[in-house]
Design a protein around this motif. Sequence first.
Motif, mmCIF file in Angstrom:
data_model
loop_
_atom_site.group_PDB
_atom_site.id
_atom_site.type_symbol
_atom_site.label_atom_id
_atom_site.label_comp_id
_atom_site.label_asym_id
_atom_site.label_seq_id
_atom_site.Cartn_x
_atom_site.Cartn_y
_atom_site.Cartn_z
ATOM 1 N N ILE A 148 20.553 -8.895 7.099
ATOM 2 C CA ILE A 148 20.981 -7.633 7.703
ATOM 3 C C ILE A 148 21.509 -6.669 6.652
ATOM 4 C CG2 ILE A 148 22.725 -6.591 9.202
ATOM 5 C CD1 ILE A 148 22.363 -8.978 11.067
ATOM 6 N N MET A 149 22.315 -7.154 5.739
ATOM 7 C CA MET A 149 22.972 -6.265 4.781
ATOM 8 C C MET A 149 22.185 -6.063 3.485
ATOM 9 S SD MET A 149 25.540 -5.452 6.413
ATOM 10 C CE MET A 149 27.234 -5.205 6.006
ATOM 11 N N GLY A 150 21.544 -7.114 2.998
ATOM 12 C CA GLY A 150 21.029 -7.051 1.650
ATOM 13 C C GLY A 150 19.555 -6.772 1.494
ATOM 14 N N VAL A 151 18.756 -7.073 2.490
ATOM 15 C CA VAL A 151 17.321 -6.915 2.330
ATOM 16 C C VAL A 151 16.927 -5.532 2.818
ATOM 17 C CG1 VAL A 151 15.075 -7.797 3.011
ATOM 18 C CG2 VAL A 151 16.929 -9.382 2.582
ATOM 19 N N ASP A 152 16.197 -4.834 1.992
ATOM 20 C CA ASP A 152 15.744 -3.491 2.312
ATOM 21 C C ASP A 152 14.610 -3.552 3.339
ATOM 22 O OD1 ASP A 152 14.330 -0.793 0.323
ATOM 23 O OD2 ASP A 152 15.485 -0.749 2.171
ATOM 24 N N LYS A 153 14.604 -2.603 4.253
ATOM 25 C CA LYS A 153 13.539 -2.569 5.253
ATOM 26 C C LYS A 153 12.186 -2.291 4.620
ATOM 27 C CE LYS A 153 16.435 -1.166 9.078
ATOM 28 N NZ LYS A 153 16.768 -0.125 10.038
ATOM 29 N N LYS A 154 12.204 -1.667 3.457
ATOM 30 C CA LYS A 154 10.956 -1.365 2.768
ATOM 31 C C LYS A 154 10.235 -2.651 2.368
ATOM 32 C CE LYS A 154 9.088 1.856 -0.479
ATOM 33 N NZ LYS A 154 9.331 3.113 -1.129
ATOM 34 N N LEU A 155 10.994 -3.707 2.063
ATOM 35 C CA LEU A 155 10.390 -4.994 1.723
ATOM 36 C C LEU A 155 9.571 -5.511 2.900
ATOM 37 C CD1 LEU A 155 10.237 -7.501 -0.221
ATOM 38 C CD2 LEU A 155 12.194 -8.364 1.039
ATOM 39 N N PHE A 156 10.142 -5.436 4.099
ATOM 40 C CA PHE A 156 9.418 -5.881 5.288
ATOM 41 C C PHE A 156 8.231 -4.980 5.582
ATOM 42 C CE2 PHE A 156 13.651 -7.757 6.293
ATOM 43 C CZ PHE A 156 13.251 -9.073 6.260
ATOM 44 N N SER A 157 8.386 -3.688 5.337
ATOM 45 C CA SER A 157 7.288 -2.745 5.543
ATOM 46 C C SER A 157 6.133 -3.042 4.597
ATOM 47 C CB SER A 157 7.793 -1.323 5.349
ATOM 48 O OG SER A 157 6.745 -0.411 5.493
ATOM 49 N N ASN A 158 6.443 -3.304 3.338
ATOM 50 C CA ASN A 158 5.398 -3.646 2.370
ATOM 51 C C ASN A 158 4.710 -4.956 2.729
ATOM 52 O OD1 ASN A 158 5.908 -1.352 0.878
ATOM 53 N ND2 ASN A 158 7.269 -2.390 -0.568
ATOM 54 N N LEU A 159 5.491 -5.922 3.191
ATOM 55 C CA LEU A 159 4.923 -7.201 3.611
ATOM 56 C C LEU A 159 3.979 -6.999 4.791
ATOM 57 C CD1 LEU A 159 4.898 -10.297 3.298
ATOM 58 C CD2 LEU A 159 6.816 -10.353 4.893
ATOM 59 N N ALA A 160 4.388 -6.179 5.750
ATOM 60 C CA ALA A 160 3.534 -5.896 6.908
ATOM 61 C C ALA A 160 2.276 -5.157 6.489
ATOM 62 C CB ALA A 160 4.304 -5.090 7.944
ATOM 63 N N ASP A 161 2.402 -4.219 5.552
ATOM 64 C CA ASP A 161 1.223 -3.492 5.067
ATOM 65 C C ASP A 161 0.227 -4.441 4.411
ATOM 66 O OD1 ASP A 161 2.162 -1.089 5.970
ATOM 67 O OD2 ASP A 161 2.965 -0.457 4.023
ATOM 68 N N LYS A 162 0.717 -5.363 3.603
ATOM 69 C CA LYS A 162 -0.171 -6.320 2.933
ATOM 70 C C LYS A 162 -0.795 -7.280 3.945
ATOM 71 C CE LYS A 162 2.142 -6.222 -1.520
ATOM 72 N NZ LYS A 162 2.995 -6.950 -2.458
ATOM 73 N N THR A 163 -0.020 -7.673 4.947
ATOM 74 C CA THR A 163 -0.519 -8.621 5.941
ATOM 75 C C THR A 163 -1.623 -8.010 6.788
ATOM 76 O OG1 THR A 163 1.637 -9.679 6.033
ATOM 77 C CG2 THR A 163 0.135 -10.113 7.860
ATOM 78 N N PHE A 164 -1.408 -6.772 7.235
ATOM 79 C CA PHE A 164 -2.360 -6.144 8.150
ATOM 80 C C PHE A 164 -3.344 -5.217 7.457
ATOM 81 C CE2 PHE A 164 1.331 -7.050 10.910
ATOM 82 C CZ PHE A 164 0.699 -7.950 11.740
ATOM 83 N N ASP A 165 -3.416 -5.280 6.145
ATOM 84 C CA ASP A 165 -4.289 -4.382 5.387
ATOM 85 C C ASP A 165 -5.756 -4.589 5.738
ATOM 86 O OD1 ASP A 165 -4.913 -2.421 3.511
ATOM 87 O OD2 ASP A 165 -5.199 -3.908 1.935
ATOM 88 N N ASN A 166 -6.175 -5.818 5.897
ATOM 89 C CA ASN A 166 -7.597 -6.106 6.105
ATOM 90 C C ASN A 166 -7.928 -6.485 7.538
ATOM 91 O OD1 ASN A 166 -8.350 -5.704 3.428
ATOM 92 N ND2 ASN A 166 -7.637 -7.731 2.866
ATOM 93 N N THR A 167 -7.188 -5.964 8.502
ATOM 94 C CA THR A 167 -7.478 -6.364 9.873
ATOM 95 C C THR A 167 -8.103 -5.247 10.684
ATOM 96 O OG1 THR A 167 -5.211 -5.850 10.487
ATOM 97 C CG2 THR A 167 -5.703 -8.129 9.944
ATOM 98 N N VAL A 168 -7.356 -4.245 11.031
ATOM 99 C CA VAL A 168 -7.809 -3.264 12.003
ATOM 100 C C VAL A 168 -8.837 -2.308 11.428
ATOM 101 C CG1 VAL A 168 -7.072 -1.426 13.534
ATOM 102 C CG2 VAL A 168 -5.633 -3.428 13.234
#
Length: 124
Positions: free
Chosen positions: A94-114
């Motif tokens: 909650i305090m230490g992890v930036d939301k951008k990290l999760f956003s980048n992870l989601a971008d990489k995960t869903f990059d080759n799907t839709v």
Amino acid sequence: MNNDDKGSKTESLISNLMGYIDTRIDLLKLEIQTKLKEGFVGLLRAIVLGFAGFMALIFFNIFIGLLLNDLLDSHFWGFGIVTLFYVILLVIVIMGVDKKLFSNLADKTFDNTVYKDDKRNQPL
């Protein structure tokens, strides 16, 4: 050429065009059905794997709690330590992890799907 010859060619052309349109519609329906089937199978697989992973995590945590209880000769300290670990992990997330990290992870995960077909057709 007489008018009957032109009329039969026009009718033949219209008949061929209608057959082509019907074939394209059937092909589109088949493609949609295939995509829906693949999506359903993927979703079902993800649900089963998620449930199995969740159950493994739960039983692993129970095992660690019971092991710590046995090592500490206590009935509850092992579960308290496991709970404290997860509370600390929650606070760090909650305090230490930036939301951008999760956003980048989601971008990489869903990059080759839709939109992978659209990306494949774009010129470099």
